[in-house]
Write an enzyme that holds these catalytic residues in place. Sequence first.
Site, short mmCIF file in Angstrom:
data_model
loop_
_atom_site.label_atom_id
_atom_site.label_comp_id
_atom_site.label_asym_id
_atom_site.label_seq_id
_atom_site.Cartn_x
_atom_site.Cartn_y
_atom_site.Cartn_z
N LYS A 37 29.67 40.16 30.34
CA LYS A 37 30.32 41.36 29.80
C LYS A 37 30.20 41.41 28.28
O LYS A 37 29.97 42.47 27.69
CB LYS A 37 31.79 41.40 30.23
N SER B 181 35.51 43.71 29.87
CA SER B 181 36.56 42.93 30.53
C SER B 181 37.30 42.08 29.53
O SER B 181 36.72 41.61 28.54
CB SER B 181 35.93 42.03 31.59
N TYR C 273 30.63 35.50 34.27
CA TYR C 273 31.06 36.90 34.30
C TYR C 273 31.51 37.36 32.92
O TYR C 273 31.05 38.39 32.40
CB TYR C 273 32.20 37.08 35.31
#
Length: 326
Positions: free
Chosen positions: A146, A118, A142
């Site tokens: 990643k 991402s 998040y």
Amino acid sequence: MSTWLVTGGAGYIGSHVVQAFIDQGITPVVVDDLSSGHAEFVPEGIPFVQASLLEGARIEAALREHGATGVVHLAGFKYAGVSVERPLHTYTQNVTGTVNLLEAMAAAGTTNIVFSSSAAVYGTPDTDLVTETTATAPESPYGESKLIGEWLLADQARATASSGAPLRHTSLRYFNVVGSGSPRLYDSSPHNLFPLVLDALVAGRTPRINGTDYPTPDGTCVRDYVHVADLAVSHVAAARALEQGTSLEPVYNLGSGDGVSVREIMQAMAQVTGIDFTPEEAPRRPGDPARIVASGERAARDLDWQMRHTLTDMVGTAWQARQASS
């Protein structure tokens, strides 16, 4: 004949990757726990294993049963904002899940992986054009998860480099994925701009712009939007390259190179849907950068990355899929 296992293959992006494999004559196997995916997104006749990556033994069994050539790893908890409130859940799904997947791959002798990373790994970059050498500074669990996923792949590749089955990998980073490659496949995220705007228009509400005084051409934020079908093609190109032994970079940005403003998106929404509206204008949200756009040059060189769809195409296909789903 090669077979690729697609984790998260019943999700919005995953289902498009599955279709891209089918279009190129490669057999996909879908693994998804349906926490955010849709069983009806899995095409008829395609093997489907309903399982979580936390069930390592089931993942290993699926890899062995189908003789998987490699894995495209898209499964994960993808809501950056919510991850701040649920960090442990995010790390369990995205980090522990990836560890389990790599362990299952090692046990089954599966040596190729394309990782859906991402652009959240960059946080708020201090550059007008993000490249693969832009510093990583994730600002949410998040984004951190990643980046850790990328580290896990690199570490496992180093650990297995001198073995008989070295791990071969690449990670693809991208920002805002929109549109649809088929009316039956739609974005059901409660957090993404396109479905939020379309849902508002269908319900008779007026969409909102947060911040109109940014230092951009029209005063609204500029972001990197890419069509999901274009994205899927490059996942398959990466899988093919790994399978053929082609040397790939560890990371690629799938970026548009120029970006689109929020106001331009609103104008395209009104034009395509035929629903005339003037968006509400609200103050800036804290933490929203004026512009985040990535270069896709490296991916264009190695992964058949192209922006094949215009903004009108992106909105039009999203609108068709939204109408078909209601």
